[in-house]
Design a protein around this motif. Structure first.
Motif, PDB file in Angstrom:
ATOM      1  N   THR A  98      32.114  41.901  43.759  1.00 61.17           N
ATOM      2  CA  THR A  98      31.683  42.369  42.454  1.00 61.17           C
ATOM      3  C   THR A  98      30.458  41.626  41.924  1.00 61.17           C
ATOM      4  O   THR A  98      29.982  41.924  40.832  1.00 61.17           O
ATOM      5  CB  THR A  98      32.832  42.215  41.419  1.00 61.17           C
ATOM      6  OG1 THR A  98      33.349  40.880  41.503  1.00 61.17           O
ATOM      7  CG2 THR A  98      33.961  43.187  41.702  1.00 61.17           C
ATOM      8  N   THR A 100      30.354  38.465  41.044  1.00 57.80           N
ATOM      9  CA  THR A 100      30.888  37.730  39.901  1.00 57.80           C
ATOM     10  C   THR A 100      30.835  36.219  40.115  1.00 57.80           C
ATOM     11  O   THR A 100      31.027  35.739  41.235  1.00 57.80           O
ATOM     12  CB  THR A 100      32.362  38.155  39.686  1.00 57.80           C
ATOM     13  OG1 THR A 100      32.399  39.554  39.445  1.00 57.80           O
ATOM     14  CG2 THR A 100      33.013  37.416  38.526  1.00 57.80           C
ATOM     15  N   MET A 133      38.312  38.928  44.478  1.00 65.15           N
ATOM     16  CA  MET A 133      38.964  38.261  43.354  1.00 65.15           C
ATOM     17  C   MET A 133      40.220  37.507  43.802  1.00 65.15           C
ATOM     18  O   MET A 133      40.473  36.381  43.362  1.00 65.15           O
ATOM     19  CB  MET A 133      39.341  39.312  42.304  1.00 65.15           C
ATOM     20  CG  MET A 133      39.859  38.738  41.000  1.00 65.15           C
ATOM     21  SD  MET A 133      40.566  40.030  39.950  1.00 65.15           S
ATOM     22  CE  MET A 133      39.131  41.021  39.612  1.00 65.15           C
ATOM     23  N   GLY A 134      40.973  38.147  44.710  1.00 64.16           N
ATOM     24  CA  GLY A 134      42.218  37.528  45.172  1.00 64.16           C
ATOM     25  C   GLY A 134      41.958  36.177  45.829  1.00 64.16           C
ATOM     26  O   GLY A 134      42.699  35.209  45.604  1.00 64.16           O
ATOM     27  N   LEU A 137      41.188  33.651  43.081  1.00 61.73           N
ATOM     28  CA  LEU A 137      42.341  33.304  42.245  1.00 61.73           C
ATOM     29  C   LEU A 137      43.436  32.574  43.026  1.00 61.73           C
ATOM     30  O   LEU A 137      44.386  32.068  42.430  1.00 61.73           O
ATOM     31  CB  LEU A 137      42.896  34.560  41.564  1.00 61.73           C
ATOM     32  CG  LEU A 137      41.992  35.138  40.466  1.00 61.73           C
ATOM     33  CD1 LEU A 137      42.625  36.365  39.831  1.00 61.73           C
ATOM     34  CD2 LEU A 137      41.668  34.091  39.401  1.00 61.73           C
ATOM     35  N   LEU A 140      41.727  29.007  42.290  1.00 60.96           N
ATOM     36  CA  LEU A 140      41.593  28.580  40.898  1.00 60.96           C
ATOM     37  C   LEU A 140      42.658  29.297  40.073  1.00 60.96           C
ATOM     38  O   LEU A 140      42.610  30.514  39.911  1.00 60.96           O
ATOM     39  CB  LEU A 140      40.193  28.933  40.377  1.00 60.96           C
ATOM     40  CG  LEU A 140      39.823  28.391  38.996  1.00 60.96           C
ATOM     41  CD1 LEU A 140      39.820  26.872  38.979  1.00 60.96           C
ATOM     42  CD2 LEU A 140      38.453  28.919  38.571  1.00 60.96           C
ATOM     43  N   PHE A 150      35.194  34.465  34.112  1.00 63.54           N
ATOM     44  CA  PHE A 150      34.500  35.317  35.079  1.00 63.54           C
ATOM     45  C   PHE A 150      33.222  35.798  34.393  1.00 63.54           C
ATOM     46  O   PHE A 150      33.279  36.265  33.255  1.00 63.54           O
ATOM     47  CB  PHE A 150      35.312  36.568  35.417  1.00 63.54           C
ATOM     48  CG  PHE A 150      36.494  36.351  36.311  1.00 63.54           C
ATOM     49  CD1 PHE A 150      37.439  35.371  36.060  1.00 63.54           C
ATOM     50  CD2 PHE A 150      36.686  37.188  37.420  1.00 63.54           C
ATOM     51  CE1 PHE A 150      38.542  35.212  36.878  1.00 63.54           C
ATOM     52  CE2 PHE A 150      37.783  37.032  38.246  1.00 63.54           C
ATOM     53  CZ  PHE A 150      38.716  36.052  37.970  1.00 63.54           C
TER      54      PHE A 150
ATOM     55  N   GLN B 246      45.569  41.366  39.179  1.00 62.07           N
ATOM     56  CA  GLN B 246      44.500  41.879  40.055  1.00 62.07           C
ATOM     57  C   GLN B 246      44.376  43.405  40.097  1.00 62.07           C
ATOM     58  O   GLN B 246      43.276  43.922  39.914  1.00 62.07           O
ATOM     59  CB  GLN B 246      44.651  41.311  41.458  1.00 62.07           C
ATOM     60  CG  GLN B 246      44.202  39.870  41.532  1.00 62.07           C
ATOM     61  CD  GLN B 246      44.305  39.325  42.937  1.00 62.07           C
ATOM     62  OE1 GLN B 246      43.795  39.922  43.870  1.00 62.07           O
ATOM     63  NE2 GLN B 246      44.993  38.216  43.074  1.00 62.07           N
ATOM     64  N   VAL B 265      35.389  38.115  31.935  1.00 61.29           N
ATOM     65  CA  VAL B 265      36.848  38.084  31.929  1.00 61.29           C
ATOM     66  C   VAL B 265      37.223  36.650  31.569  1.00 61.29           C
ATOM     67  O   VAL B 265      36.734  35.716  32.205  1.00 61.29           O
ATOM     68  CB  VAL B 265      37.446  38.424  33.306  1.00 61.29           C
ATOM     69  CG1 VAL B 265      38.970  38.361  33.257  1.00 61.29           C
ATOM     70  CG2 VAL B 265      36.972  39.789  33.797  1.00 61.29           C
TER      71      VAL B 265
END
Lengths: 187, 710
Positions: A98, A100, A133-134, A137, A140, A150, B246, B265
């Protein structure tokens, strides 16, 4: 790594971030100082740059940088952030899918420099760019910090007639400086 | 329908700014949403979301307590209440105790729901909404018209005027300048505020975390600068585990704004330092306000799977005409109708539930897998149970429930309509009926209904037998469609039976909430259609097909009728729509197309029930192309034509512009014919084309295919 970086760059640029990659800290630092100079950073009202220092600057004397660039400060307050032209902070992760940036933002200084000034310059280690993202995360989590941020591109709105407009309450420009040999962070 | 409500529809329809903005947005939205989901398995994502949220709503109490324990372990103060008044009081007390003079808010629908700003203002507190759209409507003294884009109903000129009047004179209608102006004017408010109020998009029980997404960055400022942060969170935002954020973060930005992720976010899991180094005074209010009542309702529990993306507004053919304000003060559109009925009261949904045209456009795109039209129908049913049906409606259904009387009246109509008919059309009706023929001609009732005509057809005997369920429109208005179907099936050696006792499928009653009437129709039809031993019951009306295949059972279930279920299931298993059946016959080699035909260019209109409930979109297209037609797809081929049974009679002012758009899309293809599988759509589109005067033929697939087989 290169493919992950390229994916990250493509996605980040698609949301109007500017992405620059450097092999080492010296090159990145040279770019940053040059960039700040070109943006008119000076010891004058509305012209300051604020750096929420982290491990990227380890071993560098802040005083030395300040001498090279008057207007650069490491002393972060709300008032100074509201006045500054550029805010600089170090980000902990990137998400390639993304474009990000992700940060443990519990320290208020990190949030001030990335929300209030019109330009946010974000420094990130190339190896910290993960696929999705997974992945981020899983590194963190709320167990480690009470504030995870984010950031995907600069602040934007489309609230008037659905017309995309950059820079509402947050920064209108997001400059991402990606550094390969960011040893202090990746170690 | 109240006069006030009718007036609000009129006002909306005559606001070109509104319809223009929403129309353009609905077109752009489809494209950006599709692009955002590239490479994502939407079905897998929404399966995950539906499961996460369904599981959460089954144990709100447990999750709320876990959330409270974990957030409080990290320094937050968590206040749980069912009562909106207590939410307001808690914030007022806190503000008083801490000497709060100025509040900045980031977007919170929960605070809109409880009209918080009014209470704060009455207590002498300066409140500024900081989301640009929310600030605009706050200054304009309006309410949000859309959950994601609160000011989508306003033009830049209107915004400039509001800014000029309420903030500083002389603002020009220039969007970048207006945005800069908002930044400049709100910045001091951020810096000076004593309290920040936010909502939350997700609340995680496992970690006591709030997940807040914004694009403007205002939530980051609201949660960072003021020394006090109050988050108002509806308990439906709870999920059990951190990893469950998610799929929601995957779908919410993509569905809401066509973004891969919103600009910001924030995941806040407890106190963080303030700008002066003191710990944040963090208060989280978990608000129930009827959400646990919903969770206990076997039907409406599903609505708690909503992630507030507003897709159901963005794809709704009615919303894009009337906008949000006709729906009420807080939650708008399809899901808003349901939330209003619960968070406010059922009676509040009385008028607005009627806006749903039941086209099902929102169903396949809902990230929470909520059957929004189904739930709105359930609201309708409960309203009828609670308040009864109007005398006129009762009288109509009284007739429909008596087949002989109903059919007798239709036969009578075919004779009494004569003064109004021109060929096969009724172009003008007098007095209050004129609304029906204002924007489209109506079909004349046939001189001889299908039930009489079929007796004259010589059919093959001794082979397979299939029963035909005609439905009222084919029987009494379009018997030639039925004759075409018979001829086609005869070519495959099939004898078509017409069980005489069949009657109205009950859809008109069901869609009006009159389930008792629909149940009686269902029972009569089940008996009639199962009397003869046949392999299939075929229908050339998708609404009737859906009635036979799905709605009979659902009506029985809703009413707790159990003695007819087995037979309803038997009928459902046998029921098949025309195009799917013919496609199977072609595939099996029982029907062969004539060779080398060049039949010209057509376009195809997908009927709502055929495409979205029966999932038959390819079958008719393949048949028509194999027959020798060149197919040119129209824009928005599967958008409702505005007929929707009695909807076009109840809300002709909405039905007409929907039809107008459909006619334009058809004409834009340059095709000489438009084909569809539903006699209701034929009635609407053929009637509209007749009024329009365009030389485009409007036909049912059966009519188009009748002479195309060897």
């Amino acid at each position: 790594m290169s493919a992950t970086f390229e994916a990250f760059k493509t996605r980040a640029e698609a949301v109007s971030a500017e992405v620059h990659r450097f092999v080492g800290r010296d090159e990145a630092l040279a770019f940053i100082l040059d960039f700040l100079g070109k943006e008119g950073v000076a010891d004058a009202p509305q012209c300051g740059a604020l750096w929420a220092a982290g491990s990227f600057l380890e071993g560098i004397q802040p005083e030395a940088l300040r001498q090279r660039l008057p207007g650069l400060s490491f002393d972060i307050t709300q008032a100074a952030s509201a006045e500054a032209r550029v805010g600089i902070s170090e980000l902990d992760y990137g998400i390639a899918a993304t474009g990000t940036l992700v940060q443990d933002a519990a320290a208020v200084a990190k949030r001030l420099v990335s929300t209030l000034p019109p330009i946010h310059l974000a420094v990130l280690g190339t190896e910290r760019i993960l696929a999705d993202m997974g992945s981020v995360l899983s590194h963190l989590t709320p167990a480690q910090t009470n504030y995870i941020s984010f950031i995907t591109g600069p602040s934007r709105t489309a609230d008037i007639e659905r017309v995309l407009t950059i820079g509402v309450h947050g920064p209108e420009r997001l400059i991402i400086v990606v550094v390969d040999a960011f040893q202090q962070v990746t170690a | 329908m109240s006069t006030q409500f009718r007036d609000s529809i009129e006002t909306a329809l005559h606001n070109p700014n509104l319809t223009g903005a929403l129309g353009r947005f609905s077109e752009a939205y489809r494209i950006s949403r599709a692009k955002a989901y590239e490479g994502i398995d939407f079905e897998a994502v929404r399966d995950a979301i539906a499961e996460i949220k369904c599981s959460a709503s089954s144990r709100f109490e447990e999750l709320a307590e876990r959330f409270k324990a974990n957030a409080e372990a990290n320094g937050a103060k968590v206040f749980r209440t069912a009562d909106p008044a207590q939410v307001r009081q808690y914030i007022l007390d806190l503000a008083k105790e801490r000497g709060v003079k100025r509040v900045v808010k980031s977007k919170s629908m929960a605070s809109e729901e409880i009209h918080l700003n009014k209470s704060l203002a009455e207590a002498g507190i300066d409140v500024a909404e900081t989301d640009l759209g929310e600030w605009i409507i706050q200054l304009a003294h309006q309410t949000p018209s859309h959950m994601v884009m609160p000011a989508i109903h306003m033009t830049k000129e209107e915004v400039a005027e509001v800014f000029s009047q309420e903030v500083e004179a002389g603002q020009a209608p220039d969007i970048p300048k207006l945005v800069k102006f908002a930044r400049a004017k709100l910045r001091p408010k951020f810096l000076e505020a004593d309290m920040g109020i936010s909502g939350a998009n997700i609340a995680v029980a496992e970690t006591g975390s709030l997940v807040i997404i914004t694009n403007e960055g205002n939530a980051r400022l609201v949660t960072t600068l003021p020394r006090i942060h109050v988050a108002i969170v509806g308990i439906e935002k709870l999920v059990a585990m951190f990893e469950e954020i998610q799929p929601i973060l995957t779908a919410l930005p993509r569905s809401a704004t066509g973004q891969l992720l919103t600009s910001y976010v924030s995941i806040i899991s407890g106190q963080v330092p303030n700008t002066d180094g003191s710990p944040k005074d963090l208060h989280i209010i978990l608000m129930d306000n009827h959400r646990s009542d919903m969770a206990k309702d076997p039907k409406f529990k599903e609505a708690l799977q909503c992630i507030r993306c507003a897709t159901c507004l963005n794809v709704c053919p009615v919303f894009r005409l009337v906008g949000g304000h006709v729906f009420g003060k807080t939650y708008t559109g399809g899901i808003g109708t349901i939330l209003t009925a619960w968070f406010d009261e059922l009676k509040k949904s009385e008028d607005i539930q009627g806006l749903c045209i039941q086209c099902g456009s929102c169903v396949p795109v809902c990230p929470g897998k909520i059957d929004i039209p189904g739930l709105i129908l359930e609201l309708r049913r409960r309203l009828v149970v609670e308040q009864g049906q109007s005398l006129a409606t009762k009288a109509i259904f009284g007739v429909v429930n008596n087949r002989r009387l109903f059919h007798g009246m239709l036969r009578l109509a075919s004779r009494t309509q004569k003064p109004f008919t021109k060929g096969r059309f009724i172009r003008h009706l007098p007095m209050f009926l004129s609304d029906m023929t204002d924007f489209r001609s109506l079909p004349a009732i046939a001189d001889v209904p299908f039930r009489d005509r079929i007796k004259a057809i010589q059919q093959p005997k001794g082979g397979q037998k299939i029963a035909f369920y005609s439905g009222c429109l084919i029987d009494f208005a379009y018997p030639e469609m039925g004759e075409s179907l018979v001829k086609i099936l005869n070519k495959a050696g099939i004898e078509v039976l017409f069980p005489e006792a069949q009657t109205c499928c009950g859809a008109p009653a069901r869609y009006s909430g009159a389930y008792e009437v629909a149940a009686q129709n269902a029972k009569d039809n089940i008996q009639a259609l199962l009397e003869t031993e046949v392999d299939h019951v075929v229908s050339a009306c998708p609404t009737c097909t859906v009635a036979l295949k799905h709605d009979f059972l659902d009506t029985f279930r809703s009413l707790g009728i159990t003695d007819a279920t087995a037979e309803a299931e038997r009928l459902a298993a046998k029921t098949i729509d025309f195009s799917t059946l013919v496609k199977r016959l072609v595939d099996a080699g029982r029907l062969t197309f004539k060779e080398g035909e060049d039949l010209g260019r057509i376009t195809y209109h997908d009927s709502c029930h055929l495409k979205r409930t029966l999932k038959a979109a390819d079958e008719p297209r393949e048949l028509l192309q194999k027959a020798g037609h060149e197919l040119t797809e129209m824009y928005e081929c599967d958008t409702c034509c505005g007929m929707a049974g009695s909807y076009s009679l109840k809300l002709p002012e909405i039905s007409a512009p929907i039809l107008e758009r459909k006619l334009k899309n058809i004409k834009d293809t340059g095709a000489e014919r438009v084909v569809m599988d539903c006699p209701g759509c034929v009635m609407q589109i053929r009637g509209g084309m007749d009024k329009d005067g365009a030389p485009i033929k409007v036909e049912h697939t059966a009519e188009r295919l009748v002479d195309r087989f060897e």
